[in-house]
Design a protein around this motif. Sequence first.
Motif, mmCIF file in Angstrom:
data_model
loop_
_atom_site.group_PDB
_atom_site.id
_atom_site.type_symbol
_atom_site.label_atom_id
_atom_site.label_comp_id
_atom_site.label_asym_id
_atom_site.label_seq_id
_atom_site.Cartn_x
_atom_site.Cartn_y
_atom_site.Cartn_z
ATOM 1 N N LEU A 4 0.669 -1.285 0.197
ATOM 2 C CA LEU A 4 0.077 0.295 -0.040
ATOM 3 C C LEU A 4 0.771 1.237 0.017
ATOM 4 O O LEU A 4 1.883 1.367 0.877
ATOM 5 C CB LEU A 4 -0.886 -0.071 1.270
ATOM 6 C CG LEU A 4 -1.730 -1.265 1.224
ATOM 7 C CD1 LEU A 4 -2.477 -1.291 2.906
ATOM 8 C CD2 LEU A 4 -2.882 -1.154 0.400
ATOM 9 N N GLU A 6 0.519 5.353 0.154
ATOM 10 C CA GLU A 6 -0.264 6.828 0.289
ATOM 11 C C GLU A 6 0.269 7.905 -0.357
ATOM 12 O O GLU A 6 1.690 7.987 -0.575
ATOM 13 C CB GLU A 6 -0.562 6.935 1.715
ATOM 14 C CG GLU A 6 -1.139 5.846 2.366
ATOM 15 C CD GLU A 6 -0.039 4.818 3.127
ATOM 16 O OE1 GLU A 6 -0.431 4.480 4.213
ATOM 17 O OE2 GLU A 6 0.925 5.097 3.035
ATOM 18 N N CYS A 22 -4.375 6.073 -1.940
ATOM 19 C CA CYS A 22 -3.576 4.738 -1.612
ATOM 20 C C CYS A 22 -3.744 3.831 -2.975
ATOM 21 O O CYS A 22 -4.834 3.275 -3.380
ATOM 22 C CB CYS A 22 -4.262 4.205 -0.480
ATOM 23 S SG CYS A 22 -3.486 2.606 0.050
ATOM 24 N N VAL A 34 -10.681 -2.292 3.619
ATOM 25 C CA VAL A 34 -9.578 -1.246 3.201
ATOM 26 C C VAL A 34 -9.839 0.226 3.754
ATOM 27 O O VAL A 34 -11.083 0.664 3.643
ATOM 28 C CB VAL A 34 -9.313 -0.852 1.774
ATOM 29 C CG1 VAL A 34 -8.615 -2.265 1.096
ATOM 30 C CG2 VAL A 34 -10.489 -0.965 0.987
ATOM 31 N N TRP A 36 -8.707 4.101 5.886
ATOM 32 C CA TRP A 36 -8.115 5.016 6.169
ATOM 33 C C TRP A 36 -7.899 5.090 7.958
ATOM 34 O O TRP A 36 -8.785 5.274 8.273
ATOM 35 C CB TRP A 36 -8.418 6.360 5.718
ATOM 36 C CG TRP A 36 -8.213 6.305 4.378
ATOM 37 C CD1 TRP A 36 -9.205 6.306 3.275
ATOM 38 C CD2 TRP A 36 -6.974 6.893 3.575
ATOM 39 N NE1 TRP A 36 -8.528 6.307 1.993
ATOM 40 C CE2 TRP A 36 -7.155 6.657 2.242
ATOM 41 C CE3 TRP A 36 -5.566 7.009 4.023
ATOM 42 C CZ2 TRP A 36 -6.120 7.081 1.153
ATOM 43 C CZ3 TRP A 36 -4.577 7.264 3.099
ATOM 44 C CH2 TRP A 36 -5.039 7.348 1.663
ATOM 45 N N SER A 50 -13.631 3.534 6.018
ATOM 46 C CA SER A 50 -13.588 2.317 5.448
ATOM 47 C C SER A 50 -14.417 1.783 4.387
ATOM 48 O O SER A 50 -15.639 2.379 4.645
ATOM 49 C CB SER A 50 -13.572 1.290 6.829
ATOM 50 O OG SER A 50 -13.440 -0.200 6.458
ATOM 51 N N ILE A 69 -14.813 8.596 1.437
ATOM 52 C CA ILE A 69 -13.942 7.638 0.987
ATOM 53 C C ILE A 69 -14.519 6.909 -0.186
ATOM 54 O O ILE A 69 -15.959 6.637 -0.551
ATOM 55 C CB ILE A 69 -13.844 6.341 1.988
ATOM 56 C CG1 ILE A 69 -12.574 5.360 1.672
ATOM 57 C CG2 ILE A 69 -15.128 5.511 2.335
ATOM 58 C CD1 ILE A 69 -12.386 4.628 2.826
ATOM 59 N N LYS A 71 -13.356 3.800 -3.510
ATOM 60 C CA LYS A 71 -12.590 2.743 -3.835
ATOM 61 C C LYS A 71 -12.858 2.592 -5.362
ATOM 62 O O LYS A 71 -13.809 2.405 -5.786
ATOM 63 C CB LYS A 71 -12.903 1.661 -3.438
ATOM 64 C CG LYS A 71 -11.738 0.262 -3.608
ATOM 65 C CD LYS A 71 -11.950 -0.873 -2.689
ATOM 66 C CE LYS A 71 -13.203 -1.620 -2.875
ATOM 67 N NZ LYS A 71 -13.365 -2.698 -1.938
ATOM 68 N N LEU A 78 -7.752 3.687 -3.432
ATOM 69 C CA LEU A 78 -8.442 3.921 -2.448
ATOM 70 C C LEU A 78 -8.290 5.418 -2.275
ATOM 71 O O LEU A 78 -7.259 5.896 -2.024
ATOM 72 C CB LEU A 78 -8.322 3.300 -0.936
ATOM 73 C CG LEU A 78 -9.349 3.431 0.099
ATOM 74 C CD1 LEU A 78 -10.397 2.920 -0.136
ATOM 75 C CD2 LEU A 78 -8.491 3.035 1.304
ATOM 76 N N TYR A 94 -2.829 6.818 7.232
ATOM 77 C CA TYR A 94 -2.517 5.308 6.568
ATOM 78 C C TYR A 94 -3.637 4.784 6.007
ATOM 79 O O TYR A 94 -4.521 4.861 6.461
ATOM 80 C CB TYR A 94 -1.782 4.419 7.948
ATOM 81 C CG TYR A 94 -0.778 5.333 8.692
ATOM 82 C CD1 TYR A 94 -0.935 5.853 10.015
ATOM 83 C CD2 TYR A 94 0.560 4.648 8.334
ATOM 84 C CE1 TYR A 94 0.024 6.190 10.736
ATOM 85 C CE2 TYR A 94 1.727 5.260 8.952
ATOM 86 C CZ TYR A 94 1.318 6.033 10.319
ATOM 87 O OH TYR A 94 2.393 6.277 10.953
ATOM 88 N N CYS A 95 -3.340 4.011 5.035
ATOM 89 C CA CYS A 95 -3.966 3.165 4.353
ATOM 90 C C CYS A 95 -3.797 1.544 4.896
ATOM 91 O O CYS A 95 -2.555 1.405 4.727
ATOM 92 C CB CYS A 95 -3.828 3.240 2.795
ATOM 93 S SG CYS A 95 -4.532 2.114 1.887
ATOM 94 N N TRP A 114 -0.272 -2.459 5.853
ATOM 95 C CA TRP A 114 -0.202 -1.026 6.227
ATOM 96 C C TRP A 114 0.891 -0.323 5.032
ATOM 97 O O TRP A 114 1.752 -0.880 4.685
ATOM 98 C CB TRP A 114 0.511 -0.525 7.470
ATOM 99 C CG TRP A 114 -0.373 -0.808 8.618
ATOM 100 C CD1 TRP A 114 -0.756 -2.192 9.149
ATOM 101 C CD2 TRP A 114 -1.257 0.010 9.443
ATOM 102 N NE1 TRP A 114 -1.452 -2.116 10.257
ATOM 103 C CE2 TRP A 114 -2.072 -0.785 10.368
ATOM 104 C CE3 TRP A 114 -1.342 1.150 9.280
ATOM 105 C CZ2 TRP A 114 -2.740 -0.232 11.279
ATOM 106 C CZ3 TRP A 114 -2.543 1.717 10.127
ATOM 107 C CH2 TRP A 114 -3.087 1.093 11.221
#
Length: 123
Positions: A4, A6, A22, A34, A36, A50, A69, A71, A78, A94-95, A114
């Motif tokens: 992953l 970011e 991401c 998936v 954040w 999520s 969010i 995807k 993402l 973080y993703c 991560w």
Amino acid sequence: HVQLVESGGGLVQPGGSLRLSCVASGSTASNYYVTWVRQAPGKEREGVASVDNIGIIRYADSVKGRFRISKDITKNILSLVMHNLKPEDTAMYYCAAGPVMPYQWSQGDKYPYWGKGTQVTVS
């Protein structure tokens, strides 16, 4: 194994907007969430948004109505669009990905995969 990466963090004034991305590579199982996750200095990790394996989206109460969010399955990207940013949104974002239960979605320590994170500073 899942990788992953970011991008998109930065410094923004209160009330401003940012878009985080991401990119995921490697094999992702069909049951993965998936998410954040952010962590501010001296605070615990906090899941903020999520998407689960069937497309259900969840947000932390602190960001509802401000963050969105999404995807892109075809590109394995993402995204997190953040509006009306506040100083308390300052954190490393973080993703994270992995198989979690629905009630665990916001618990950062449940995710096995991560990215390295991207810093968001609102000041």
